[in-house]
Design a protein around this motif. Structure first.
Motif, PDB file in Angstrom:
ATOM      1  N   VAL A   1      40.478  38.032  71.603  1.00 43.66           N
ATOM      2  CA  VAL A   1      39.803  38.187  70.307  1.00 43.66           C
ATOM      3  C   VAL A   1      40.549  39.230  69.474  1.00 43.66           C
ATOM      4  N   VAL A   2      40.740  38.917  68.194  1.00 45.97           N
ATOM      5  CA  VAL A   2      41.298  39.872  67.238  1.00 45.97           C
ATOM      6  C   VAL A   2      40.225  40.155  66.197  1.00 45.97           C
ATOM      7  N   PHE A   3      40.013  41.438  65.936  1.00 49.66           N
ATOM      8  CA  PHE A   3      39.037  41.909  64.952  1.00 49.66           C
ATOM      9  C   PHE A   3      39.804  42.640  63.862  1.00 49.66           C
ATOM     10  N   SER A   4      39.592  42.248  62.618  1.00 54.79           N
ATOM     11  CA  SER A   4      40.357  42.813  61.502  1.00 54.79           C
ATOM     12  C   SER A   4      39.419  43.194  60.368  1.00 54.79           C
ATOM     13  N   TRP A   5      39.841  44.188  59.590  1.00 54.69           N
ATOM     14  CA  TRP A   5      39.094  44.512  58.389  1.00 54.69           C
ATOM     15  C   TRP A   5      40.013  45.103  57.336  1.00 54.69           C
ATOM     16  N   ILE A   6      39.610  44.874  56.086  1.00 55.21           N
ATOM     17  CA  ILE A   6      40.348  45.358  54.929  1.00 55.21           C
ATOM     18  C   ILE A   6      39.357  46.116  54.056  1.00 55.21           C
ATOM     19  N   VAL A   7      39.752  47.299  53.598  1.00 46.07           N
ATOM     20  CA  VAL A   7      38.879  48.125  52.768  1.00 46.07           C
ATOM     21  C   VAL A   7      39.397  48.124  51.327  1.00 46.07           C
ATOM     22  N   TYR A   8      38.458  47.979  50.415  1.00 55.63           N
ATOM     23  CA  TYR A   8      38.756  47.964  48.977  1.00 55.63           C
ATOM     24  C   TYR A   8      37.928  49.042  48.280  1.00 55.63           C
ATOM     25  N   LYS A   9      38.302  49.373  47.067  1.00 54.93           N
ATOM     26  CA  LYS A   9      37.567  50.362  46.279  1.00 54.93           C
ATOM     27  C   LYS A   9      36.136  49.887  46.016  1.00 54.93           C
ATOM     28  N   ASN A  10      35.975  48.598  45.701  1.00 53.63           N
ATOM     29  CA  ASN A  10      34.659  48.031  45.428  1.00 53.63           C
ATOM     30  C   ASN A  10      34.767  46.502  45.451  1.00 53.63           C
ATOM     31  N   ARG A  11      33.670  45.822  45.256  1.00 52.78           N
ATOM     32  CA  ARG A  11      33.644  44.346  45.305  1.00 52.78           C
ATOM     33  C   ARG A  11      34.513  43.732  44.203  1.00 52.78           C
ATOM     34  N   ARG A  12      34.457  44.315  43.018  1.00 51.71           N
ATOM     35  CA  ARG A  12      35.251  43.781  41.915  1.00 51.71           C
ATOM     36  C   ARG A  12      36.741  43.861  42.246  1.00 51.71           C
ATOM     37  N   GLU A  13      37.175  44.977  42.836  1.00 51.00           N
ATOM     38  CA  GLU A  13      38.579  45.125  43.243  1.00 51.00           C
ATOM     39  C   GLU A  13      38.928  44.127  44.349  1.00 51.00           C
ATOM     40  N   ARG A  14      37.993  43.923  45.278  1.00 45.47           N
ATOM     41  CA  ARG A  14      38.236  42.945  46.342  1.00 45.47           C
ATOM     42  C   ARG A  14      38.448  41.557  45.770  1.00 45.47           C
ATOM     43  N   ASP A  15      37.608  41.154  44.835  1.00 45.66           N
ATOM     44  CA  ASP A  15      37.735  39.826  44.238  1.00 45.66           C
ATOM     45  C   ASP A  15      39.059  39.688  43.493  1.00 45.66           C
ATOM     46  N   ARG A  16      39.458  40.729  42.771  1.00 50.55           N
ATOM     47  CA  ARG A  16      40.726  40.722  42.040  1.00 50.55           C
ATOM     48  C   ARG A  16      41.911  40.636  43.009  1.00 50.55           C
ATOM     49  N   ILE A  17      41.877  41.467  44.039  1.00 58.34           N
ATOM     50  CA  ILE A  17      42.972  41.499  45.010  1.00 58.34           C
ATOM     51  C   ILE A  17      43.048  40.186  45.783  1.00 58.34           C
ATOM     52  N   MET A  18      41.914  39.661  46.211  1.00 55.66           N
ATOM     53  CA  MET A  18      41.911  38.418  46.983  1.00 55.66           C
ATOM     54  C   MET A  18      42.509  37.270  46.172  1.00 55.66           C
TER      55      MET A  18
END
Length: 119
Positions: free
Chosen positions: A66-83
């Motif tokens: 199993v591989v567990f991963s996570w990515i941290v963003y400044k906020n949801r809006r930044e996550r949507d933009r980056i994604m």
């Protein structure tokens, strides 16, 4: 508060090196586009449970980990933009075809999370 994307997937042990190379490349893309941090972790102390567990959630097969991963963003809006930018990034194109992934994407699960406690 920040925003976090979490991912869990089964990776064949004999493809873990290939997965690591893919993850390093992916991490550079996410960080280049504005993620605050990018983490990829391989199971070390993860056992099947009686009701549910990481191995059960991904229908882990013999010879897989199993591989567990996570990515941290400044906020949801930044996550949507980056994604959106990640999905358009030329370096990410090779992974749009599931045949090019070193794991079974059908057994991967993921989602976005709003932290409730942060230090």
């Amino acid at each position: 508060m920040s925003y976090v994307d979490g991912f869990v997937c089964p990776v064949p042990e004999d493809k873990l090196g290939e997965y690591r190379r893919m993850a390093k490349k992916a991490g550079k893309i996410w960080m280049e586009l504005g993620a605050l941090s990018y983490h990829e972790c391989v199971a070390d102390d993860v056992k099947p449970g009686k009701v549910t567990s990481f191995p059960q959630a991904v229908k882990l097969k013999p010879g897989e980990v199993v591989v567990f991963s996570w990515i941290v963003y400044k906020n949801r809006r930044e996550r949507d933009r980056i994604m959106k930018k990640v999905m358009e990034h030329p370096g990410f194109a090779e992974w749009s075809d599931p045949k090019n992934l070193p794991f079974d994407g059908k057994r991967m699960f993921f989602g976005g999370f709003k932290p409730i406690v942060e230090y």
